[in-house]
Design a protein around this motif. Structure first.
Motif, PDB file in Angstrom:
ATOM      1  N   GLY A  70      30.111  75.146  63.003  1.00  0.00           N
ATOM      2  CA  GLY A  70      28.722  75.117  62.561  1.00  0.00           C
ATOM      3  C   GLY A  70      27.745  75.077  63.711  1.00  0.00           C
ATOM      4  N   ALA A 119      25.689  71.896  59.474  1.00  0.00           N
ATOM      5  CA  ALA A 119      24.794  72.965  59.007  1.00  0.00           C
ATOM      6  C   ALA A 119      23.385  72.428  58.846  1.00  0.00           C
ATOM      7  CB  ALA A 119      25.297  73.540  57.683  1.00  0.00           C
ATOM      8  N   ARG A 131      19.710  72.576  57.054  1.00  0.00           N
ATOM      9  CA  ARG A 131      19.192  72.927  55.733  1.00  0.00           C
ATOM     10  C   ARG A 131      17.674  73.065  55.812  1.00  0.00           C
ATOM     11  NH1 ARG A 131      23.827  74.610  53.645  1.00  0.00           N
ATOM     12  NH2 ARG A 131      25.422  72.983  53.510  1.00  0.00           N
TER      13      ARG A 131
END
Length: 492
Positions: free
Chosen positions: A373, A412, A414
């Motif tokens: 990621g 990750a 957002r």
């Protein structure tokens, strides 16, 4: 201060009474303000006439004393009358009107606003009013101009709906008479100025009585609810049983109080259970320590037996120390860590560093750690606390994965506002009935290898203290996944 009352000026009764008085006085203040504006308008109409008369006289003098019949005289007067939107008349020495140009509209923005707010007025015709004043050459303002006095003034029609202002200036071609008019709501204003005080004097007592009745009908149920809520303080176990009475808004307020009391009762029960669990956890090592002490006191201990008792004492004291330390850490985290310094923490780099360190940890043989990621994700937090969250999750996942298992970490961003860190393992997963309880204090699914049951509770407390959330999901036999969401730090 328990049950303290707010200052007097913040009372609903006082505010309601002040509002009633303000509403009653508002029309009077409006009329007074409008009258002040009207006075400025009157001055403006007179000033426009005076300026136009002087400008016209100067313009005629610039023509070198042209005779009244000269076309240039009418052209100048017409141009100035259009510019100032009024009526210009030229009077000769005998008092005869030799030129008359009329561009007076009789309306302006103020008049239209007055019609909108106070109602349209039917004004007298300015021509009829002017005719009633008699021949222009015999009017007082012409006599004043002949004597070299300031010939200017204003007058209202009998209905007080039309304001007419005039000014006279002398020139070599004769006397320039400028006349400007404006329909005004003066009659309405003057009537209201006299009628409103009488109306307020009549309605004020009734309005105050109405305000008193309304505030009493509303404040009394509120005060009753306040007394019942304060009475809950003296109850040993306050129950969420405040009656839902009165208007819908008060019932909503009582319902909110009941929800608050129910939540506090639930948390009190959780704290009681927590204390019971803590006592239970502390009793085991304490009992072991007491048993070892009794065994050492009852008979001389052999070397081997003394070593075993010493090991048990060390293990029990270590467990006690660990429990107390974790409990203190949990208490600080649940309090929000108010006094701990926060800084920018790269959670992605922290996860990679911990994964590399744990890959060489003898406690997790042949467990493979992978991190994928985002390469960088900064949050604002207490660095060692954020590290403890990741360490707890990684150790928890590695212990359930077992030798040859795998722990996967994914990072990750957002919406450029939050970062999600998910930690997944290849262990047996979490039973469905246990999922809602995994973050509860002293809850564990380790069975014989029972841990303290505070690790995941500490994870949740630290994450929430940083403004984030944590959740767990699992499919039986397919491992478990823990997801942590934290706010991203603003760009430096």
């Amino acid at each position: 201060m328990r049950g303290g009352r707010p200052p007097f000026f913040r009372s609903l009764r006082v505010r309601a009474t002040a509002l009633v008085i303000a509403v009653l006085l508002a029309p009077m203040l409006f009329v007074l303000a409008f009258l002040l504006i009207e006075r400025r308008v009157w001055s403006g109409v007179l000033g426009n006439a005076d300026f136009a008369a002087r400008e016209a006289a100067a313009a005629l003098d610039a023509l070198g004393g042209a005779s009244p019949g000269d076309p240039r005289v009418r052209a100048r007067l017409d141009a100035l009358a259009k510019t100032h939107l009024l009526r210009l008349r030229l009077v000769d020495a005998a008092g005869e009107v030799v030129d008359d140009v009329d561009h007076d509209r009789g309306t302006d923005l103020g008049q239209r606003l007055g019609d909108l707010l106070l109602g349209a007025v039917e004004a007298e015709a300015v021509d009829a009013f002017d005719a009633a004043l008699g021949p222009l050459g015999r009017r007082p303002e012409l006599d004043e101009a002949r004597r070299g006095l300031a010939a200017r003034g204003c007058a209202f029609t009998k209905s007080a709906t039309l304001l007419v202002c005039h000014a006279v200036s002398a020139s070599r071609s004769g006397y320039v008479h400028a006349q400007d008019s404006s329909r005004r709501p003066a009659a309405h204003l003057l009537y209201l100025r006299g009628a409103l005080p009488r109306l307020v004097a009549i309605t004020l007592p009734l309005s105050l009585l109405l305000a008193l009745w309304l505030t009493r009908s509303f404040v009394r149920p509120v005060e009753a609810l306040r007394r019942r809520a304060l009475a809950k303080i003296d109850e040993p176990t306050p129950r969420a049983d405040l009656p839902l009475q009165g208007p819908a808004e008060l019932q909503d307020l009582a319902s909110a109080f009941n929800a608050l009391l129910a939540t506090l009762e639930e948390r009190r029960g959780a704290n009681e259970a927590f204390v019971a669990d803590l006592v239970h956890e502390l009793k085991n090592p304490v009992a072991t320590i007491r048993g070892c002490a009794d065994a050492l006191a009852d008979a001389p201990a052999e070397r081997e037996r003394a070593a075993r008792l010493s090991r048990l004492l060390k293990e029990s004291s270590h467990r006690l120390d660990s429990l107390v330390s974790q409990f203190l850490e949990l208490a600080r985290a649940e309090a929000g860590m108010p006094h701990e310094e926060r800084s920018r923490v790269d959670i992605a780099a922290l996860a990679r560093g911990l994964a590399e360190a744990m890959a060489d940890d003898d406690r997790f043989p042949r467990v493979r750690f992978t991190v994928s990621g985002a390469a960088r994700a900064e949050v604002i937090g207490v660095a060692y606390r954020v590290e403890s969250v990741l360490r707890n999750l990684l150790e928890n996942a590695a212990s359930f994965s077992g030798p040859g298992g795998e722990v996967r970490v994914a990072i990750a961003a957002r919406d450029d506002r939050r970062v999600e860190v998910s930690v997944s393992d290849t262990g047996p997963g979490i039973p469905e009935e246990a999922l809602p309880r995994v973050f509860q204090r002293f809850f564990t699914t380790r069975g014989g290898e029972r841990g303290s049951g505070l690790g995941l509770a500490l994870v949740r407390a630290v994450v929430e203290a940083h403004g984030g959330t944590v959740s767990a999901s699992s499919a039986p036999g397919q491992g478990a996944t823990f997801r942590v969401e934290l706010p991203l730090a603003a760009p430096p």
